[in-house]
Design a protein around this motif. Structure first.
Motif, PDB file in Angstrom:
ATOM      1  N   ARG A  41     -34.450  57.351  -3.079  1.00 23.00           N
ATOM      2  CA  ARG A  41     -33.777  58.434  -3.806  1.00 23.00           C
ATOM      3  C   ARG A  41     -33.237  59.488  -2.840  1.00 23.00           C
ATOM      4  O   ARG A  41     -32.124  59.976  -3.009  1.00 23.00           O
ATOM      5  N   GLN A  49     -28.649  68.083  -2.367  1.00 22.34           N
ATOM      6  CA  GLN A  49     -29.780  67.674  -3.204  1.00 22.34           C
ATOM      7  C   GLN A  49     -31.064  67.576  -2.380  1.00 22.34           C
ATOM      8  O   GLN A  49     -32.141  67.941  -2.853  1.00 22.34           O
ATOM      9  N   TYR A  53     -35.681  71.560  -2.787  1.00 22.89           N
ATOM     10  CA  TYR A  53     -37.025  71.018  -2.975  1.00 22.89           C
ATOM     11  C   TYR A  53     -38.005  72.138  -3.303  1.00 22.89           C
ATOM     12  O   TYR A  53     -37.719  73.322  -3.090  1.00 22.89           O
ATOM     13  N   HIS A  63     -41.434  68.182  -4.248  1.00 20.45           N
ATOM     14  CA  HIS A  63     -40.681  67.689  -5.404  1.00 20.45           C
ATOM     15  C   HIS A  63     -39.220  68.076  -5.227  1.00 20.45           C
ATOM     16  O   HIS A  63     -38.898  69.205  -4.857  1.00 20.45           O
ATOM     17  N   TRP A  64     -38.322  67.115  -5.498  1.00 20.33           N
ATOM     18  CA  TRP A  64     -36.876  67.341  -5.491  1.00 20.33           C
ATOM     19  C   TRP A  64     -36.392  67.227  -6.935  1.00 20.33           C
ATOM     20  O   TRP A  64     -36.227  66.111  -7.452  1.00 20.33           O
ATOM     21  N   PRO A  65     -36.161  68.354  -7.625  1.00 18.86           N
ATOM     22  CA  PRO A  65     -35.814  68.300  -9.041  1.00 18.86           C
ATOM     23  C   PRO A  65     -34.465  67.631  -9.333  1.00 18.86           C
ATOM     24  O   PRO A  65     -34.319  66.993 -10.378  1.00 18.86           O
ATOM     25  N   ASP A  66     -33.506  67.753  -8.439  1.00 20.28           N
ATOM     26  CA  ASP A  66     -32.181  67.180  -8.698  1.00 20.28           C
ATOM     27  C   ASP A  66     -32.198  65.656  -8.778  1.00 20.28           C
ATOM     28  O   ASP A  66     -31.353  65.059  -9.436  1.00 20.28           O
ATOM     29  N   ASP A  68     -35.375  63.894  -9.099  1.00 19.40           N
ATOM     30  CA  ASP A  68     -36.676  63.527  -9.672  1.00 19.40           C
ATOM     31  C   ASP A  68     -37.510  62.695  -8.696  1.00 19.40           C
ATOM     32  O   ASP A  68     -37.997  61.620  -9.023  1.00 19.40           O
ATOM     33  N   GLU A  69     -37.665  63.211  -7.484  1.00 17.90           N
ATOM     34  CA  GLU A  69     -38.444  62.535  -6.446  1.00 17.90           C
ATOM     35  C   GLU A  69     -39.632  63.393  -6.053  1.00 17.90           C
ATOM     36  O   GLU A  69     -39.521  64.616  -5.988  1.00 17.90           O
ATOM     37  N   ASP A  70     -40.767  62.759  -5.819  1.00 21.63           N
ATOM     38  CA  ASP A  70     -41.974  63.423  -5.345  1.00 21.63           C
ATOM     39  C   ASP A  70     -42.526  62.630  -4.167  1.00 21.63           C
ATOM     40  O   ASP A  70     -42.565  61.400  -4.212  1.00 21.63           O
TER      41      ASP A  70
END
Length: 90
Positions: A41, A49, A53, A63-66, A68-70
């Motif tokens: 991602r 993007q 974070y 967490h990267w909200p744009d 949806d990665e953790d």
């Protein structure tokens, strides 16, 4: 004679993200880096993007909200890359 040893989990204080790697700075002074390619991602994300974070919990992960990665610090320390999901053919 006994010695008390305090065991603490590593905590993230800051990160740096380049086009090729993620570097995490830990509260105990360690710095760990993993290839950006470990997260498909993040590899597919734009630089903007990637820079959006949030450090989650008390420093357990990112967490990267744009997108949806953790990513957890534990995953970085133990070398657990995120695998791209397999597409099922019909």
């Amino acid at each position: 004679m006994s010695t008390a040893v305090e065991i603490t989990e590593p905590r993230l204080t800051n990160i740096e993200i380049t086009d090729s790697e993620i570097t995490a700075f830990l509260s105990d002074g360690r710095r760990i880096s993993v290839p950006l390619a470990w997260s498909w991602r993040l590899s597919d994300a734009t630089p903007k993007q990637r820079q959006n974070y949030e450090i989650i919990g008390t420093g357990q992960g990112i967490h990267w909200p744009d997108i949806d990665e953790d990513i957890s610090i534990e995953g970085m320390l133990f070398g657990i890359p995120a695998r791209r999901p397999q597409l099922l053919s019909a």
